[in-house]
Design an enzyme around this catalytic site. Structure first.
Site, PDB file in Angstrom:
ATOM      1  N   CYS A  36       0.846  -1.195   0.000  1.00 41.21           N
ATOM      2  CA  CYS A  36       0.000   0.000   0.000  1.00 41.21           C
ATOM      3  C   CYS A  36       0.880   1.244   0.000  1.00 41.21           C
ATOM      4  O   CYS A  36       2.075   1.170   0.255  1.00 41.21           O
ATOM      5  CB  CYS A  36      -0.935   0.025   1.196  1.00 41.21           C
ATOM      6  N   LYS A  56     -12.457  -5.210   1.883  1.00 39.00           N
ATOM      7  CA  LYS A  56     -11.875  -4.359   2.929  1.00 39.00           C
ATOM      8  C   LYS A  56     -12.804  -3.173   3.140  1.00 39.00           C
ATOM      9  O   LYS A  56     -12.987  -2.350   2.244  1.00 39.00           O
ATOM     10  CB  LYS A  56     -10.482  -3.881   2.524  1.00 39.00           C
ATOM     11  N   ARG A  97      -3.353   2.495  12.554  1.00 41.62           N
ATOM     12  CA  ARG A  97      -2.871   3.739  11.941  1.00 41.62           C
ATOM     13  C   ARG A  97      -1.876   4.435  12.863  1.00 41.62           C
ATOM     14  O   ARG A  97      -0.954   5.107  12.393  1.00 41.62           O
ATOM     15  CB  ARG A  97      -4.048   4.633  11.557  1.00 41.62           C
ATOM     16  N   LYS A 129     -12.008  -8.128   5.766  1.00 39.76           N
ATOM     17  CA  LYS A 129     -11.361  -7.305   6.792  1.00 39.76           C
ATOM     18  C   LYS A 129     -12.185  -6.071   7.109  1.00 39.76           C
ATOM     19  O   LYS A 129     -12.561  -5.390   6.167  1.00 39.76           O
ATOM     20  CB  LYS A 129      -9.985  -6.897   6.257  1.00 39.76           C
TER      21      LYS A 129
HETATM   22  C1  PBG Z   1      -3.227   0.044   5.010  1.00 39.71           C
HETATM   23  C2  PBG Z   1      -3.737  -0.997   5.936  1.00 39.71           C
HETATM   24  C3  PBG Z   1      -4.602  -0.817   7.038  1.00 39.71           C
HETATM   25  C4  PBG Z   1      -4.685  -2.053   7.662  1.00 39.71           C
HETATM   26  C5  PBG Z   1      -3.927  -2.958   6.925  1.00 39.71           C
HETATM   27  N1  PBG Z   1      -3.364  -2.287   5.854  1.00 39.71           N
HETATM   28  C6  PBG Z   1      -5.236   0.395   7.579  1.00 39.71           C
HETATM   29  C7  PBG Z   1      -6.114   1.229   6.760  1.00 39.71           C
HETATM   30  O1  PBG Z   1      -6.583   0.837   5.695  1.00 39.71           O
HETATM   31  O2  PBG Z   1      -6.331   2.362   7.198  1.00 39.71           O
HETATM   32  C8  PBG Z   1      -5.459  -2.321   8.922  1.00 39.71           C
HETATM   33  C9  PBG Z   1      -4.878  -3.335   9.820  1.00 39.71           C
HETATM   34  C10 PBG Z   1      -5.337  -3.268  11.235  1.00 39.71           C
HETATM   35  O3  PBG Z   1      -6.143  -2.406  11.634  1.00 39.71           O
HETATM   36  O4  PBG Z   1      -4.879  -4.130  11.996  1.00 39.71           O
HETATM   37  N2  PBG Z   1      -3.815   0.085   3.769  1.00 39.71           N
HETATM   38 ZN    ZN Z   2      -3.242   2.013   2.661  1.00 39.07          ZN
END
Ligand code: PBG
Ligand code: ZN
Length: 341
Positions: free
Chosen positions: A130, A207, A217, A260
């Protein structure tokens, strides 16, 4: 003799005979049994190789420099850990509009992969792909000058990053950005580079834009500096979007699918697993779920071990093949104890 009234139970309605000892009880739910292979452990890797940083919003979870991660993983691998999901976190490398640090040669994940492969040859290594931990604005996309998502520029960049992790030795790349067409873009690039049959793509398929990512975050220093992620992550009231996302990712060549967060989305898990039973189904028990369960146990609402095992069994029952969980080390420890008995 008094005329005693008896209630007759139909033979087919006797259930207690099927659950009268632990073995029989286990037979009733073979699809919800738990073994070491059902877990993937997410880890946060930082730039300073010998540092450990506790994460205050996720008690018990740390960010590790690679040398400290080695020590940390040693015992867990011994307990049967089969796979990890790597997240890079930067303080020294720059954050900018195009997330150049995501695949910089000094990126902590790029540096960690060959070492982990060498130290733990049987460990399967997945990398989260990401932009958000590496962009100055903290969004998962490349933004156009007007602040909107530039989807095709994002695809170009995300597939390049995935390719870099694959070239560094990752077995699995797992795009979590939610850009349209990312699975196809990544697959195509892997195939072009002769990695088509060497690297798997695990899609963060369903997601959702969720309130349960807050602690992550913090951990990953990836909070958006403005706005939210609702224009690319799925609305949490929609099972339709989740099913469309699954159809799309399957048609673009995903090897494995993910839901997720999971506890508030077990209906989606079941629907997607029922529709695509041929695909290994992953669920991500995210940071907010970790904190919720941990804090409930701390507060005395329940004992952590039996409650957590109940949850893990329920995820398996609902269709999860692999559970991505910050509790993985603890669960593996418990499984080892159980198997020793
Ligand atoms: C980033 C990402 C996130 C998570 C995994 N990859 C956070 C988001 O999308 O803001 C969340 C993982 C967690 O909360 O344990 N893209
Ligand atoms: Zn991200």
């Amino acid at each position: 003799m008094t005329d005693q009234k008896t209630f007759k139970v139909n033979n087919r309605h006797i259930m207690q005979s099927g659950i009268m000892n632990p073995t029989l009880r286990e037979w009733q739910g073979c699809n919800s049994q738990i073994t070491t292979g059902n877990f993937m452990y997410p880890v946060f890797i930082i730039e300073k190789d010998d540092e450990i940083q506790p994460i205050s919003s996720m008690p018990g979870i740390n960010r590790f420099g690679i040398n400290k991660l080695r020590d940390h993983l040693e015992k867990i691998v011994e307990n049967g850990l089969k796979s990890v999901l790597l997240f890079g976190i930067i303080d020294i490398l720059p954050k900018n509009d195009t997330a150049t640090s995501a695949d910089d040669k000094d990126n902590p994940v790029i540096r960690a992969i060959p070492k982990l492969r060498k130290w733990f040859p049987d460990l399967t290594i997945a990398c989260d792909v990401c932009l958000c931990p590496y962009t100055s604005h903290g969004h998962c996309a490349i933004l156009a000058p007007d602040g909107r998502i530039d989807n095709s520029a994002s695809l170009e960049r995300i597939s390049d990053i995935a390719l870099s992790y694959a070239k560094a030795g990752a077995h699995i790349v797992a795009p979590s950005d939610m850009m349209d067409g990312r699975i196809g873009a990544i697959k195509t690039k892997l195939v072009k580079n002769n990695l088509g049959n060497k690297v798997a793509v695990l899609s963060y398929t369903a997601k959702f834009a969720s309130n349960f990512y807050g602690p992550f975050r913090d951990a990953a220093k990836s909070k958006p500096s403005f706005g939210d992620r609702k224009c690319y992550q799925l609305p949490h009231n929609s099972s339709g979007m989740a099913l469309r996302a699954a159809d799309r990712d399957v048609s673009e060549g995903a090897d494995m699918l993910m839901i997720k967060p999971v506890m508030a989305y077990m209906d989606i898990l079941k629907q997607i697993k029922d529709k695509y039973p041929e695909y290994p189904m992953f669920v991500y028990q995210v940071s907010g779920e970790y904190a919720m369960i941990y804090n409930a146990a701390q507060g005395g609402a329940f004992d952590l071990k039996p409650a957590l095992m109940e949850i893990m069994g329920s995820l398996r029952r609902a269709g999860a093949d692999v559970i991505i969980s910050y509790f993985t080390p603890l669960v593996l420890e418990w499984l080892k104890l159980k198997n020793k008995l």
